[in-house]
Design a protein around this motif. Sequence first.
Motif, mmCIF file in Angstrom:
data_model
loop_
_atom_site.group_PDB
_atom_site.id
_atom_site.type_symbol
_atom_site.label_atom_id
_atom_site.label_comp_id
_atom_site.label_asym_id
_atom_site.label_seq_id
_atom_site.Cartn_x
_atom_site.Cartn_y
_atom_site.Cartn_z
ATOM 1 N N UNK A 239 0.823 -1.210 0.000
ATOM 2 C CA UNK A 239 0.000 0.000 0.000
ATOM 3 C C UNK A 239 0.859 1.264 0.000
ATOM 4 N N UNK A 240 2.112 1.149 0.433
ATOM 5 C CA UNK A 240 3.031 2.272 0.351
ATOM 6 C C UNK A 240 3.262 3.040 1.631
ATOM 7 N N UNK A 241 2.531 2.697 2.693
ATOM 8 C CA UNK A 241 2.740 3.330 3.989
ATOM 9 C C UNK A 241 3.639 2.434 4.848
ATOM 10 N N UNK A 242 4.451 3.002 5.752
ATOM 11 C CA UNK A 242 5.233 2.153 6.643
ATOM 12 C C UNK A 242 4.319 1.231 7.450
ATOM 13 N N UNK A 243 4.702 -0.036 7.542
ATOM 14 C CA UNK A 243 3.890 -1.023 8.251
ATOM 15 C C UNK A 243 4.468 -1.275 9.634
ATOM 16 N N UNK A 244 3.600 -1.201 10.627
ATOM 17 C CA UNK A 244 3.929 -1.554 11.995
ATOM 18 C C UNK A 244 3.439 -2.980 12.246
ATOM 19 N N UNK A 245 4.318 -3.845 12.723
ATOM 20 C CA UNK A 245 3.936 -5.211 13.057
ATOM 21 C C UNK A 245 3.983 -5.376 14.575
ATOM 22 N N UNK A 246 2.821 -5.575 15.177
ATOM 23 C CA UNK A 246 2.704 -5.743 16.626
ATOM 24 C C UNK A 246 2.518 -7.236 16.916
ATOM 25 N N UNK A 247 3.615 -7.962 16.968
ATOM 26 C CA UNK A 247 3.559 -9.427 17.069
ATOM 27 C C UNK A 247 4.013 -9.937 18.430
ATOM 28 N N UNK A 248 4.397 -9.063 19.324
ATOM 29 C CA UNK A 248 5.084 -9.458 20.540
ATOM 30 C C UNK A 248 4.215 -10.244 21.514
ATOM 31 N N UNK A 249 4.628 -11.490 21.771
ATOM 32 C CA UNK A 249 4.031 -12.337 22.808
ATOM 33 C C UNK A 249 2.532 -12.561 22.634
ATOM 34 N N UNK A 250 2.056 -12.431 21.426
ATOM 35 C CA UNK A 250 0.614 -12.532 21.213
ATOM 36 C C UNK A 250 0.155 -13.985 21.198
#
Length: 330
Positions: free
Chosen positions: A246-257
């Motif tokens: 999509x062209x926007x910076x992607x945040x990945x919130x994967x911690x301890x999920x």
Amino acid sequence: MSLNRAAHRPGATTGSPEGIPVTSVQAGAYEPPLLHPVHRIGARTLDFRRRVALMAIINRTPDSFYDAGRTFALGAAVEAAVQAVHDGADWVDIGGVPFAPGPAVDAAQETARVVPVIRAVRESSDVIISADTFLPAVAEAAIEAGATVINDTTGLSNPDLARVAAQGGVHLVITHSLAAPRTAYPAPQYGDVVAEVAEFLRRRSDYAQELGVSPEKIIIDPGHDLNKNTLHSLELTRRLAEIAALGYPVLAAVSNKDFVGETLDAAKPDRVEGSLAAGVASIMNGARILRMHNVPAASSAIRMTEAILGWRAPAYLRHNMGDSNAAAGA
């Protein structure tokens, strides 16, 4: 959707700040077509073509998902944030309300939780600070206290949040989620979870711009585990490049999920290694911000990945660099 892989020639070199040539072999790493590669966030500048930002998590809540209130006290929250910066965090995300379903926390109470932490951290550091909130009044107070990002995990459930971000000139994180704030969404169903999440984020990013947010200040988050089961979150990680396209910076919130825990049959204290693996996989598929609890381990994983991709030089070079090599491991 066509996803262009890294175009760097094997063996090509790029310079480094230390003057050491860095091999730029990026086979298998997705380079997203960033609309705005360089982001000025507060006092810091991030070039997401060659950098992954580490966002540390500071929860000033008595019932947070992972730390169960360990940083609820003001002093503990400030100390944790300062320590995270020392340990390598580029960014601290400060929240006063969990995402999980539960009773509402009014704006005054949430503001009282997050603003003193933001103010104390800002006084001691130029680190990027985000306020994890979906309430416009809290966002406004957070910006006044020194926050430079508003992190909305509800996908702009309240459009006034975008208006506050626009007026404050700060970045806005738009996250995919389906439920109304703090409500349950049992057994979510998707035809194609990645395509549907991508379309949601595209539409919400367009909406944010209609509300005044500049495109160079938009960050997107596919919302791992948020109204998604483990199979959905694994699919999002595997095909994250389609979100990054999509062209926007992607945040990945994967911690301890939970998707990490269910995949590995691991309790929350035992999910660090799985979280790091998910984080590295996300980077290779285009993520440029990782939201993580275990900052020293995550910082090492991120910086090692950057070096493998040719974005940063080693801290030093000694092994097999001289006429003789007496060091172990020759």
